[in-house]
Scaffold this motif. Sequence first.
Motif, PDB file in Angstrom:
ATOM      1  N   GLU A  69      45.294  33.244  35.641  1.00 31.30           N
ATOM      2  CA  GLU A  69      44.089  33.905  34.891  1.00 31.30           C
ATOM      3  C   GLU A  69      43.060  33.853  35.890  1.00 31.30           C
ATOM      4  N   ASP A  70      42.806  32.766  36.472  1.00 30.73           N
ATOM      5  CA  ASP A  70      41.724  32.654  37.556  1.00 30.73           C
ATOM      6  C   ASP A  70      41.815  33.551  38.803  1.00 30.73           C
ATOM      7  N   VAL A  71      43.100  33.441  39.077  1.00 27.71           N
ATOM      8  CA  VAL A  71      43.487  34.325  40.207  1.00 27.71           C
ATOM      9  C   VAL A  71      42.900  35.868  40.064  1.00 27.71           C
ATOM     10  N   LEU A  72      43.565  36.344  38.704  1.00 24.68           N
ATOM     11  CA  LEU A  72      43.403  37.694  38.444  1.00 24.68           C
ATOM     12  C   LEU A  72      41.941  38.159  38.200  1.00 24.68           C
ATOM     13  N   GLU A  73      41.057  37.155  37.569  1.00 25.05           N
ATOM     14  CA  GLU A  73      39.608  37.225  37.379  1.00 25.05           C
ATOM     15  C   GLU A  73      39.049  37.440  38.580  1.00 25.05           C
ATOM     16  N   GLY A  74      39.318  36.692  39.624  1.00 29.01           N
ATOM     17  CA  GLY A  74      38.729  36.695  40.916  1.00 29.01           C
ATOM     18  C   GLY A  74      38.790  38.220  41.466  1.00 29.01           C
ATOM     19  N   VAL A  75      40.085  38.697  41.551  1.00 33.51           N
ATOM     20  CA  VAL A  75      40.527  39.778  41.999  1.00 33.51           C
ATOM     21  C   VAL A  75      39.484  41.159  41.294  1.00 33.51           C
ATOM     22  N   ASP A  76      39.396  41.025  39.987  1.00 35.32           N
ATOM     23  CA  ASP A  76      38.760  41.624  39.116  1.00 35.32           C
ATOM     24  C   ASP A  76      37.397  41.985  39.847  1.00 35.32           C
ATOM     25  N   ALA A  77      36.726  40.647  39.686  1.00 32.64           N
ATOM     26  CA  ALA A  77      35.263  40.462  40.157  1.00 32.64           C
ATOM     27  C   ALA A  77      34.981  40.924  41.373  1.00 32.64           C
ATOM     28  N   SER A  78      36.020  41.041  42.226  1.00 35.75           N
ATOM     29  CA  SER A  78      35.911  41.578  43.630  1.00 35.75           C
ATOM     30  C   SER A  78      35.958  43.022  43.796  1.00 35.75           C
ATOM     31  N   MET A  79      37.230  43.505  43.285  1.00 34.64           N
ATOM     32  CA  MET A  79      37.453  44.992  43.346  1.00 34.64           C
ATOM     33  C   MET A  79      37.235  45.912  42.200  1.00 34.64           C
ATOM     34  N   SER A  80      36.895  45.566  41.165  1.00 38.16           N
ATOM     35  CA  SER A  80      36.700  46.546  40.089  1.00 38.16           C
ATOM     36  C   SER A  80      35.573  47.732  40.335  1.00 38.16           C
ATOM     37  N   THR A  81      35.788  48.842  40.065  1.00 36.09           N
ATOM     38  CA  THR A  81      34.799  49.842  39.835  1.00 36.09           C
ATOM     39  C   THR A  81      34.193  49.940  38.553  1.00 36.09           C
ATOM     40  N   TRP A  82      34.963  49.200  37.775  1.00 36.67           N
ATOM     41  CA  TRP A  82      34.580  49.322  36.113  1.00 36.67           C
ATOM     42  C   TRP A  82      33.359  48.527  35.893  1.00 36.67           C
ATOM     43  N   SER A  86      30.679  43.575  40.137  1.00 32.71           N
ATOM     44  CA  SER A  86      31.794  43.318  41.114  1.00 32.71           C
ATOM     45  C   SER A  86      31.344  43.412  42.529  1.00 32.71           C
ATOM     46  N   GLU A  87      31.933  42.599  43.471  1.00 30.29           N
ATOM     47  CA  GLU A  87      31.758  42.926  45.097  1.00 30.29           C
ATOM     48  C   GLU A  87      31.784  44.140  45.440  1.00 30.29           C
ATOM     49  N   LEU A  88      32.810  44.958  45.295  1.00 29.96           N
ATOM     50  CA  LEU A  88      33.044  46.245  45.384  1.00 29.96           C
ATOM     51  C   LEU A  88      31.859  47.258  45.032  1.00 29.96           C
ATOM     52  N   SER A  89      31.511  47.016  43.447  1.00 27.05           N
ATOM     53  CA  SER A  89      30.411  47.875  43.192  1.00 27.05           C
ATOM     54  C   SER A  89      29.044  47.481  43.712  1.00 27.05           C
ATOM     55  N   ARG A  90      28.792  46.310  44.361  1.00 28.30           N
ATOM     56  CA  ARG A  90      27.549  46.160  44.868  1.00 28.30           C
ATOM     57  C   ARG A  90      27.522  46.863  46.413  1.00 28.30           C
ATOM     58  N   PHE A  91      28.372  46.922  46.697  1.00 30.25           N
ATOM     59  CA  PHE A  91      28.555  47.826  47.983  1.00 30.25           C
ATOM     60  C   PHE A  91      28.542  49.207  47.669  1.00 30.25           C
ATOM     61  N   ASN A  92      29.038  49.949  46.670  1.00 31.00           N
ATOM     62  CA  ASN A  92      28.973  51.154  46.359  1.00 31.00           C
ATOM     63  C   ASN A  92      27.660  51.512  46.018  1.00 31.00           C
ATOM     64  N   GLN A  93      26.975  50.584  45.244  1.00 34.11           N
ATOM     65  CA  GLN A  93      25.491  50.920  44.645  1.00 34.11           C
ATOM     66  C   GLN A  93      24.487  51.010  45.861  1.00 34.11           C
ATOM     67  N   ARG A  94      24.747  50.670  46.978  1.00 31.14           N
ATOM     68  CA  ARG A  94      23.653  50.697  48.175  1.00 31.14           C
ATOM     69  C   ARG A  94      23.752  52.091  48.636  1.00 31.14           C
ATOM     70  N   GLU A  95      22.505  52.550  48.673  1.00 31.76           N
ATOM     71  CA  GLU A  95      22.047  54.120  49.144  1.00 31.76           C
ATOM     72  C   GLU A  95      22.124  54.017  50.721  1.00 31.76           C
TER      73      GLU A  95
END
Length: 349
Positions: A69-82, A86-95
């Motif tokens: 459960e911890d491993v999958l939560e880590g993946v979701d917190a890193s790569m989710s666009t929902w 998430s780590e990925l969303s923070r990159f996507n939100q940069r103008e």
Amino acid sequence: MTFCMLRPVRAALVSAFLALAVAALAGCSFEPEEKVWEISGPVFGTSYHINVVLTEDPERLETLAGGIEDVLEGVDASMSTWRDDSELSRFNQREDQSDWFPVSAGLFEVLQKAKEVSTLTEGAFDVTIGPVVNLWGFGPQARPEQTPSEEALAEVLSATGSDKLELKSEPPAVRAVPAQYVDLSAIAKGYGVDAVARFLERQGVQAYLVEIGGEVRVNGRKPDGSTWRLAIEQPVSEGRQVNRVVALESRSMATSGDYRNYYESEGRRYSHTIDPETGEPITHNLASVTVIADDCMTADALATGFNVMGYERANALAVRENIPAYFIVRTEEGFETHQTPAFSSYVTQ
């Protein structure tokens, strides 16, 4: 999250899309008997089913279940666009993405693999196609009331492309010019399977089957010494039917198709798989493609890329690169199946 011992069954088939029934050892022994235990739960908008071969040990199973459960939560917190945080969303939100954006080792690994598969498939696999996916209503935004115009598509499509993503490994970081919206939904699930598999191996689990939403990775064998058997699903939207069964050991398998995630508008069917070249949902007659690889992240990405390419182009590439691939093609008479030479050795029925 649940875990249980799978009940013994006779001649069980393991399905990559359903909860998995596994044959248990028969007979008596003075040694602790290994059994197949299932750990399952919801994740990524779907579910996971993980089979581990162990002797009965409730405390160890609890530890494994919590760790998974911890491993999958880590993946979701890193790569989710929902998830906006998430780590990925923070990159996507940069103008402005022209400065290096530090990323975790896991996110870097996925982005690196995405660029590798994009090059191999001549752009058919493209994680920057997210804005176009959203435009068609298959992303985290609501489905549009009407299909996008040619002008809107052309404008959004012209700004995308995996070649616009730049990576550096020391320290791991990414940047893009112009700014990109990265969508890892066609590879992150496979990475999640690999991450769970690596966790299990670190915990000393030698035989396992990890399945998340139909993407699978196996290692070792079942207690009776047989290999894990997986079903390739018939690409129909009604019900579940088996098209082919394969046997795997220390391998991964992923399937991509247009028969589950789609919508209809004004009498036309729109697949969730977008062709990065045209910006439109795929329209060819390839119904599904299954790929076998060493790791599930690669299998996941290749299956999507091959699905975009269509049977003729994808088959030629898979044969040339010696990639095990299985294609189900729609014809006027029904479904037609094809497999690459590298796939043949895995088929059991």
